[in-house]
Write a protein that holds these residues in place. Sequence first.
Motif, PDB file in Angstrom:
ATOM      1  N   GLY A   6       8.041   5.547 -11.909  1.00 30.06           N
ATOM      2  CA  GLY A   6       8.847   4.342 -11.702  1.00 30.06           C
ATOM      3  C   GLY A   6      10.081   4.585 -10.860  1.00 30.06           C
ATOM      4  N   SER A   7      10.172   5.755 -10.242  1.00 30.56           N
ATOM      5  CA  SER A   7      11.334   6.033  -9.399  1.00 30.56           C
ATOM      6  C   SER A   7      11.263   5.196  -8.122  1.00 30.56           C
ATOM      7  N   SER A   8      12.421   4.935  -7.574  1.00 29.80           N
ATOM      8  CA  SER A   8      12.508   4.091  -6.389  1.00 29.80           C
ATOM      9  C   SER A   8      12.201   4.912  -5.147  1.00 29.80           C
ATOM     10  N   MET A   9      11.298   4.418  -4.352  1.00 25.61           N
ATOM     11  CA  MET A   9      10.911   5.137  -3.148  1.00 25.61           C
ATOM     12  C   MET A   9      11.852   4.821  -1.993  1.00 25.61           C
ATOM     13  N   ILE A  10      12.323   3.594  -1.939  1.00 23.64           N
ATOM     14  CA  ILE A  10      13.105   3.129  -0.796  1.00 23.64           C
ATOM     15  C   ILE A  10      14.471   2.676  -1.282  1.00 23.64           C
ATOM     16  N   ASP A  11      15.510   3.154  -0.609  1.00 19.61           N
ATOM     17  CA  ASP A  11      16.860   2.698  -0.908  1.00 19.61           C
ATOM     18  C   ASP A  11      16.973   1.204  -0.571  1.00 19.61           C
ATOM     19  N   GLN A  12      17.831   0.489  -1.292  1.00 20.31           N
ATOM     20  CA  GLN A  12      17.955  -0.952  -1.102  1.00 20.31           C
ATOM     21  C   GLN A  12      18.371  -1.322   0.318  1.00 20.31           C
ATOM     22  N   TRP A  13      19.224  -0.509   0.930  1.00 21.28           N
ATOM     23  CA  TRP A  13      19.645  -0.808   2.301  1.00 21.28           C
ATOM     24  C   TRP A  13      18.482  -0.699   3.277  1.00 21.28           C
ATOM     25  N   TYR A  14      17.636   0.312   3.097  1.00 20.71           N
ATOM     26  CA  TYR A  14      16.469   0.456   3.953  1.00 20.71           C
ATOM     27  C   TYR A  14      15.505  -0.721   3.763  1.00 20.71           C
ATOM     28  N   CYS A  50       4.626  10.353  -7.087  1.00 20.21           N
ATOM     29  CA  CYS A  50       5.687  10.600  -8.060  1.00 20.21           C
ATOM     30  C   CYS A  50       5.177  10.576  -9.498  1.00 20.21           C
ATOM     31  N   GLY A  51       3.879  10.464  -9.693  1.00 23.47           N
ATOM     32  CA  GLY A  51       3.318  10.524 -11.040  1.00 23.47           C
ATOM     33  C   GLY A  51       3.597   9.271 -11.864  1.00 23.47           C
ATOM     34  N   PHE A  52       3.676   8.156 -11.255  1.00 24.15           N
ATOM     35  CA  PHE A  52       3.908   6.866 -11.916  1.00 24.15           C
ATOM     36  C   PHE A  52       5.177   6.873 -12.759  1.00 24.15           C
ATOM     37  N   ALA A  79       0.833  -1.208   0.000  1.00 20.22           N
ATOM     38  CA  ALA A  79       0.000   0.000   0.000  1.00 20.22           C
ATOM     39  C   ALA A  79       0.864   1.251   0.000  1.00 20.22           C
ATOM     40  N   LEU A  80       1.968   1.214   0.721  1.00 23.36           N
ATOM     41  CA  LEU A  80       2.894   2.348   0.742  1.00 23.36           C
ATOM     42  C   LEU A  80       3.473   2.595  -0.654  1.00 23.36           C
ATOM     43  N   LEU A  81       3.888   1.518  -1.308  1.00 24.22           N
ATOM     44  CA  LEU A  81       4.417   1.659  -2.667  1.00 24.22           C
ATOM     45  C   LEU A  81       3.346   2.143  -3.645  1.00 24.22           C
ATOM     46  N   PHE A  82       2.134   1.652  -3.466  1.00 26.98           N
ATOM     47  CA  PHE A  82       1.023   2.046  -4.344  1.00 26.98           C
ATOM     48  C   PHE A  82       0.750   3.547  -4.240  1.00 26.98           C
ATOM     49  N   TRP A  83       0.660   4.051  -3.015  1.00 26.02           N
ATOM     50  CA  TRP A  83       0.368   5.479  -2.841  1.00 26.02           C
ATOM     51  C   TRP A  83       1.547   6.349  -3.251  1.00 26.02           C
TER      52      TRP A  83
END
Length: 191
Positions: free
Chosen positions: A144-152, A140-142, A131-135
Amino acid sequence: GLVIDGRTLAYALEPTLEDKFLALAKRCRSVLCCRSTPLQKSMVVKLVRDKLKAMTLAIGDGANDVSMIQVADVGVGICGQEGMQAVMASDFAIPRFRHLEKLLLVHGHWCYSRLANMVLYFFYKNAMFVALLFWYQFYCGFSGSSMIDQWYLIFFNLLFSSLPQLITGVLDKDVPAEMLIAVPQLYKSGQ
C-alpha cells in the motif's frame, strides 16, 4: 411540405393527436410552424426529440426562441435585430444564417472527429496509469505504499490532460474545410 399555424399547432400538440402529427411530419420533407408561441416551438422540439429519439438542432434569433434552443440537444443563436437573448441561451453563436453551413459541415465534422479521438486518448492514458499502479503493487508486495509523489501526480494529469487537447484542437483537421463544404456526405462518415 407541411405548413401549420399556431392555432392548429395547439390542437396537434394535444396528447391524443401528437402521434398523428408526428407521423404526418415524418412524411414531409420540410415542416414550417408559423405564428407559433415560444412554448409551442419548444414542445415541437421536445416531441421530436423524445418520440423519435433523434438529436435535435434548434436555430433562433430572438428572445421568443430561447425555450426552443434550451430544449434542443444543440442550440444555435443568430445575432440579430431582436437582441442577444438567443445567443446567450445557445451552445453556438453565428453572426448570419449563411454561416450555418460551415458551422455544421466543417466545424461539426472536426469537433466530432476530435471528440472521438480524445475519448480514446483518455481511455488509454488512464488504462496505462492504472496498469502502472497495478504492476507496482507486485513490486512492493501489496504494502500500500505510494508509488508517485502527489506533485508528480498533479503534473502528470496537468501535462497529459491539457496539452494534447490544445494541440489537437488547434492542429487536428482530418479533412480540409473546402472539401467538407464541397462533399457534405463526409459529415455522416464520422458517425
